[in-house]
Structures are given as C-alpha cells and as structure tokens.
Scaffold this active site. Structure first.
Site, short mmCIF file in Angstrom:
data_model
loop_
_atom_site.label_atom_id
_atom_site.label_comp_id
_atom_site.label_asym_id
_atom_site.label_seq_id
_atom_site.Cartn_x
_atom_site.Cartn_y
_atom_site.Cartn_z
N LYS A 159 0.77 -1.16 -0.15
CA LYS A 159 0.03 0.01 -0.11
C LYS A 159 0.76 1.28 -0.04
O LYS A 159 0.34 2.06 0.28
CB LYS A 159 -0.81 0.06 1.14
CG LYS A 159 -1.91 -1.28 1.30
CD LYS A 159 -2.62 -1.28 2.68
CE LYS A 159 -3.25 -2.40 2.76
NZ LYS A 159 -4.17 -2.49 3.94
N ASP A 195 -7.63 -6.00 10.48
CA ASP A 195 -8.87 -5.84 10.46
C ASP A 195 -10.14 -6.50 10.39
O ASP A 195 -11.47 -6.46 10.98
CB ASP A 195 -9.34 -4.55 9.21
CG ASP A 195 -8.59 -5.46 7.76
OD1 ASP A 195 -8.31 -6.55 7.90
OD2 ASP A 195 -9.01 -5.02 6.75
#
Length: 461
Positions: A159, A195
């Site tokens: 990312k 997450d």
C-alpha cells in the site's frame, strides 16, 4: 441471423462464469481440506491457506469496562480512537491523521515517531493525562507473523509504505518505543490485530453470538473462532495456556485459496489474463476472483474479448482495451441502473463514454449489465461457499457473522446473493445471520484490548 450468432457467441464466451451448486459444494470440500492443512503442524508451512493464529481467545462477554485507546493503521490515513465502555455502552471519540508520503518512505523510527506524535496530540486534545496508563489495541492491516496477542512481526510492506527497518520487526514494540521516547504519553500496547479480527470483535460486542467475520472489499478475508483441538500447530503452554479457553480466533487469509491449484478447474481464461497482469501472478487467486481490486478488470477483459469478436460496440476496441480502465464501482452503478431500468441507460452510456467507447446500442448496455451481473454473482457465490464452509466446520446451531467491505456494502445485490446461497449450502439445522459491521477496525481494536485486560485479571490475579 446475425443477431442470433452474436447471442450464441456471447453465451459461449461468458458461460464459464456460472457455477452450479455441485461446483460450490466441491469448493467447500477443497477449502475445508485447505483449512486443515493450514492448521496442522506437519503441513502448515506448505499450505495455501495460512490459517494464522491471532491469540484472541475470547470474544466480548459484556463484562468489559474501562477506557481504551485504539490505533487503526492500514493505509495512508490512520485513525486514533478513545473508547469508553460502561455497562455494555460504548462511547467513542476519534480522529483521522494522514501519513505524509515522505514519512511512509522514511525510517521505521521516523514513521512510528510520527504516529506517537499524533497520539500525543489526540490525547492532549481530549484531556487524557499521562498519569493514567491506557491499554491500546493496534489494528495493523499489513501481512504479519503473530508471535502473541501483543506481538506481530511485519512480513512485508504494501500500500505504498516503504519505511526501512520495520520488516521482520515487532510493530508493537516499535510503537511502544516511540511512545516512550516522547515521555509525555502513557500507553500500554496490549494487542495487535488485523482488520478482520477487529470486525469480529466489534460485531461480537453488538451480538454475542457473532463468531465469524468476513471482509469483502478491496480485498477479502475471514476469521472465526476455532476449537484449539483442531489447531495442531498450536502448542500448549507456548501458544496458549492450558485450562483457560478452548477456542482461538483464526485469521484464515482465504484470499490465497487456489494458489496450489485447488481452483484450476474453475478459473476462466479471463481470470488467467487478470492474474498475469498483476504484480504477484499465481498468488491470491481466490481474492482475485472475488474482491473489489480485480472485479472491474475482469469485466473489462470480457468486454474487450466480446468487442474483438464483434459482439459489442461495433467491434471498436479502442475505448475498452486499456488495463484498469473499468473500475469496480462501475459494476454497482451499472447493475443498479439495470435493476431500475425504464428502457434507457444514461449512467451506463456515461461510463462507457468516459472510457472512450462511442458506438453503444441499447443491446450493448444490456449485455454490459449482464456481464457485470455474471461476475459479481460469481463472486458472491464463491464468498458464500467459503462462508458456508466455516459455518459447517463450526457446527454450532446458530452463529452471527459480521460482514464489512465496500463490495458487500455498496453492490446492489451482493448481500442478498450471499445470504441466499449460504442458506442453500448449509444443513438446515444450522442457522445464521449476517450483520453489517460499522467502523469495526477501530472499535474492534479497543475491544481486543478490553478483552485482553479482562482475561489477564481473570487468570493472573
């Protein structure tokens, strides 16, 4: 006659996106075998599905109380939360911070010093003094090897992050050290999680029956509470304390299912084309068939092939031949318009025009919507088969499933298709419900910290 030939060509090219119930049940068998390999001591290192222990051994039971901090780092924006839990009521204050590009690519010490600075500013703004140590849960959504509940070593940055000196290091310890260097904040990093685990914990706080979490967004993943007796790679006295709890949350990392050939019989030429154009060909194959990062490109690949075959857009491929041009959000927008259709397709025409496709008929619009539906439905049914595998594996008479992610939230029929197909695939004596999880990453991190503190008091007082 020409119209009929085009229809035959359309059906021929798109037919492989249809998966019947027997095919989905075959996937369930193969995925359960992959789960078993990922959990067994002998085969874990070579398994396609990693089945990572999270060291979370309990969901919230309603007795959690106190004040907690949470940090959610998963991209260029990260969030800080202050969570106060009293009598099953949760009050949340939060802020969003941006990680500058130069900090993302600086040293690890500089990155975590910046994060600690933001935490200090947040605590000062909300009157949180240094005199009281606050437990902190850290949602860190990068690939990690978890060594314990409060210890996770970064495997590799993604990312856009390239901070040096972090890979193979314990990110919890790096955060602790950065906070200690400041001297003006007092936090105790008690848990690191991803997450998906955070989504499970946040959903379980709302519904104690929640023991599975599924993410279907840019990527896809799932976690669930697994019996320790099925986790052969976990060692008593090292990975868990004997006589405490009999379950642990397992982060499946099911996106890599298929990497050992399990899905070769199902993958189409278009899946192969999309995979070959990625930075990691041959890897994350289930994810590439189901997640928002790749669904739009799969649609584009089919549109390009049909156009070259003369079925669409008068055979003009210029506007549809550029990789990455068809965004996944277009699938939701086109299908929504098709569902509400009044005989015109202004949104579909607008999307195609932006892409550079000029010659578009009404039949073209219908066929574009049909392709979107075929590919999104296949994704929903694949996720349904994977989720049904976990429900069947757990064997509990009723379980709630926390679900989050942009594809699940915003696609007009994904949630319904997922629900209907899970119901079809599981035994009738097994009941379940799907729960939309809101803001799970932050609240879930605080809840893992709260559960960790509760368990620590219970077994070490």
């Amino acid at each position: 006659m020409l119209l009929e030939k085009k229809k035959q060509k359309f059906d021929e090219i798109t037919k492989d996106f249809l998966i019947d119930t027997d095919g989905l049940r075959k996937i369930m068998v193969l995925l359960e075998q992959a789960f078993d390999k990922g959990l067994a001591m002998e085969t874990a290192s070579s398994a396609s599905v990693l089945m990572l222990p999270t060291y979370v051994q309990s969901i919230p039971d309603g007795t959690e109380q106190g004040e907690f901090l949470a940090l959610d780092l998963g991209g260029t924006n990260f969030r800080i939360f202050f969570v106060k839990i009293i009598n099953r009521e949760m009050k949340v204050k939060s802020t969003t911070c941006c990680v500058p590009n130069d900090v993302m690519k600086a040293t690890g010490e500089e990155l975590f010093d910046y994060i600690a600075k933001c935490i200090a500013e947040f605590m000062k703004e909300h009157g949180l003094t240094k005199s009281k140590s606050l437990p902190l849960g850290f949602t860190f959504s990068f690939a990690c090897k978890q060594d314990g509940l409060a210890s996770a070593r970064l495997i590799a940055w993604t990312k856009g992050f390239k901070a040096s000196g972090v890979e193979n290091e314990d990110v919890a310890e790096l955060l602790r050290s950065a906070c200690q260097r400041r001297g003006d904040i007092n936090v105790d990093v008690v848990a690191v999680l991803n997450d998906t685990t955070a989504t499970l914990m946040a959903s379980a706080f709302e519904r104690n029956s929640c023991q599975i979490a599924v993410i279907v967004g840019t990527g896809t993943n799932a976690c669930y509470m697994e019996k320790l007796e099925k986790c052969g790679k976990l060692r008593k006295g090292i990975d868990f304390e004997e006589g405490t709890f009999d379950e642990m949350c397992i982060n499946t990392e099911w996106g890599s299912f298929g990497d050992h050939g399990e899905l070769d019989w199902l993958r189409t030429d278009f899946d192969q084309q999309v995979d070959e154009a990625t930075i990691n060909p041959g890897h994350q194959l289930f994810l590439k068939m189901t997640s928002g990062m790749y669904l739009g490109e799969t649609v584009r690949a089919v549109l390009e092939r049909l156009t070259r075959e003369g079925v669409l857009f008068g055979g003009q491929t210029e506007g549809i031949s550029k990789h990455g041009l068809f965004l996944t959000k277009y699938i939701s927008e086109i299908e929504s318009e098709f569902i509400e259709n009044d005989g015109t397709f202004p949104k579909t025409l607008q999307i195609l025009k932006v892409m550079g496709v000029e010659e578009v008929s009404q039949l073209d619009c219908i066929r574009v919507a049909t392709i979107c539906t075929l590919i999104s439905t296949r994704a929903a049914h694949l996720i349904a088969a994977a989720t049904a595998t976990i429900i069947k594996r757990m064997g509990k008479p009723f379980v709630s499933i926390g679900v989050d992610g942009s594809v699940y939230r915003f696609h007009p029929t994904f949630s319904r298709l997922l629900d209907e197909k899970i119901s079809e695939l599981i035994d009738k004596n097994l009941k379940y419900e799907l729960l939309l999880s809101i803001d799970g990453s932050g609240r879930g991190a605080a809840l893992v910290a709260a559960v960790a503190m509760r368990m620590n008091k219970k077994f070490h007082c």
